[in-house]
Design an enzyme around this catalytic site. Structure first.
Site, mmCIF file in Angstrom:
data_model
loop_
_atom_site.group_PDB
_atom_site.id
_atom_site.type_symbol
_atom_site.label_atom_id
_atom_site.label_comp_id
_atom_site.label_asym_id
_atom_site.label_seq_id
_atom_site.Cartn_x
_atom_site.Cartn_y
_atom_site.Cartn_z
ATOM 1 N N ARG A 1 7.021 6.188 -4.987
ATOM 2 C CA ARG A 1 7.035 7.355 -4.094
ATOM 3 C C ARG A 1 8.207 7.255 -3.105
ATOM 4 O O ARG A 1 8.876 8.236 -2.826
ATOM 5 C CB ARG A 1 5.698 7.452 -3.336
ATOM 6 C CG ARG A 1 5.598 8.682 -2.434
ATOM 7 C CD ARG A 1 4.207 8.852 -1.866
ATOM 8 N NE ARG A 1 3.827 7.749 -0.984
ATOM 9 C CZ ARG A 1 2.609 7.590 -0.458
ATOM 10 N NH1 ARG A 1 1.657 8.455 -0.739
ATOM 11 N NH2 ARG A 1 2.347 6.559 0.327
ATOM 12 N N LYS B 1 -4.759 9.835 -2.215
ATOM 13 C CA LYS B 1 -5.475 10.766 -1.315
ATOM 14 C C LYS B 1 -4.781 12.132 -1.260
ATOM 15 O O LYS B 1 -5.439 13.153 -1.332
ATOM 16 C CB LYS B 1 -5.588 10.177 0.106
ATOM 17 C CG LYS B 1 -6.382 8.874 0.164
ATOM 18 C CD LYS B 1 -6.701 8.463 1.588
ATOM 19 C CE LYS B 1 -5.503 8.081 2.414
ATOM 20 N NZ LYS B 1 -4.819 6.842 1.973
ATOM 21 N N ARG C 1 -9.552 5.975 10.182
ATOM 22 C CA ARG C 1 -9.006 4.717 9.677
ATOM 23 C C ARG C 1 -9.583 3.530 10.427
ATOM 24 O O ARG C 1 -9.237 2.381 10.107
ATOM 25 C CB ARG C 1 -7.491 4.716 9.843
ATOM 26 C CG ARG C 1 -6.721 5.202 8.615
ATOM 27 C CD ARG C 1 -5.261 5.173 8.965
ATOM 28 N NE ARG C 1 -4.369 5.011 7.853
ATOM 29 C CZ ARG C 1 -3.767 6.014 7.220
ATOM 30 N NH1 ARG C 1 -4.024 7.255 7.534
ATOM 31 N NH2 ARG C 1 -2.909 5.764 6.259
ATOM 32 N N ARG D 1 1.135 -2.232 5.926
ATOM 33 C CA ARG D 1 0.123 -1.165 5.856
ATOM 34 C C ARG D 1 -1.112 -1.621 5.081
ATOM 35 O O ARG D 1 -2.239 -1.279 5.427
ATOM 36 C CB ARG D 1 0.728 0.085 5.192
ATOM 37 C CG ARG D 1 1.653 0.842 6.138
ATOM 38 C CD ARG D 1 2.650 1.700 5.388
ATOM 39 N NE ARG D 1 2.067 2.826 4.708
ATOM 40 C CZ ARG D 1 2.641 3.430 3.659
ATOM 41 N NH1 ARG D 1 3.787 2.995 3.164
ATOM 42 N NH2 ARG D 1 2.061 4.474 3.122
ATOM 43 N N ARG E 1 10.323 8.746 1.515
ATOM 44 C CA ARG E 1 9.391 8.507 2.626
ATOM 45 C C ARG E 1 9.690 7.142 3.258
ATOM 46 O O ARG E 1 9.658 6.113 2.578
ATOM 47 C CB ARG E 1 7.950 8.602 2.124
ATOM 48 C CG ARG E 1 6.964 8.472 3.243
ATOM 49 C CD ARG E 1 5.568 8.799 2.805
ATOM 50 N NE ARG E 1 4.627 7.997 3.553
ATOM 51 C CZ ARG E 1 3.330 8.144 3.519
ATOM 52 N NH1 ARG E 1 2.791 9.082 2.783
ATOM 53 N NH2 ARG E 1 2.545 7.368 4.229
#
Ligand code: AMP
Length: 199
Positions: free
Chosen positions: A129, A14, A90, A146, A135
């Protein structure tokens, strides 16, 4: 105006595709995840609340998240050509709230671009990532949580927007520019809006 939702599981691309949408259509970008991470980095009261949810891979409660989005829209969206909503909505209540927030501003949602990526690839991408950017929620345990939250609370939005005739499913695997070509083609067919750079 052109208002788009960029929809997909965590790790579906995204953020990457948002950057291209902003460039090619001159849209304003709202990533609710980035808004929250910025609050956490600045140590605000909201950041402290958000961190408790984000670190567990849970969603921030709807009422709070909707107020935050309303505020960001109020401060930034006026006079813009349109908005890319990245990571919002969401949940179904958030989708209903978005409709109302846009209607109140005399506009509407034009398309929901859904990036579709198999689960193993999502996990691979997020682990990478995490290593590259540090992160905090890109670790194995939080990623699992998640994805569970995504399947239970967010995935039903695909049907919600399909019924509204707004859902545009896009294969989110492969080369970034090719994925974007498919998005641009879908947006053109659906809304008549064209990208800046002709290919
Ligand atoms: P993202 O950067 O979009 O992957 O979001 C990172 C985290 O921020 C999510 O796992 C949630 O904890 C929180 N978050 C972001 N957007 C929302 C939203 N629309 N509703 C609830 N929580 C959100």
């Amino acid at each position: 105006m052109l208002n788009l939702v960029l929809f997909g599981a965590p790790g579906s691309g995204k953020g990457t595709q948002s950057a291209k949408l902003i460039d090619e259509y001159g849209l304003y970008h709202i990533s609710t995840g980035e808004v929250l991470r910025d609050h956490i980095a600045r140590g605000t009261d909201l950041g402290k609340i958000a961190d408790q949810y984000i670190s567990k891979g849970q969603l921030i409660p709807d009422d709070l998240m909707i107020d935050i989005l309303d505020d960001v829209l109020e401060k930034n969206a006026a006079g813009k050509k349109g908005v890319v909503f990245d990571g919002f909505p969401r949940t179904i209540p958030q989708a209903k709230a978005l409709k109302e927030l846009l209607q109140r501003r005399g506009t509407d949602l034009h398309a929901v671009v859904g990036l579709e990526v198999p689960e193993e690839e999502l996990i691979d991408r997020m682990l990478k990532r995490g290593q590259q950017t540090g992160r905090a929620d890109d670790n194995e345990d939080t990623i699992k949580k998640r994805l569970e939250v995504y399947h239970n609370q967010t995935e039903p939005l695909r049907d919600f927007y399909t019924v509204e005739n707004k859902y545009l499913g896009i294969n989110g695997t492969g080369v970034v520019d090719e994925i974007f070509d498919n998005i641009a083609q879908g947006i053109k067919e659906r809304t008549g809006e064209d990208r800046r750079t002709k290919r």
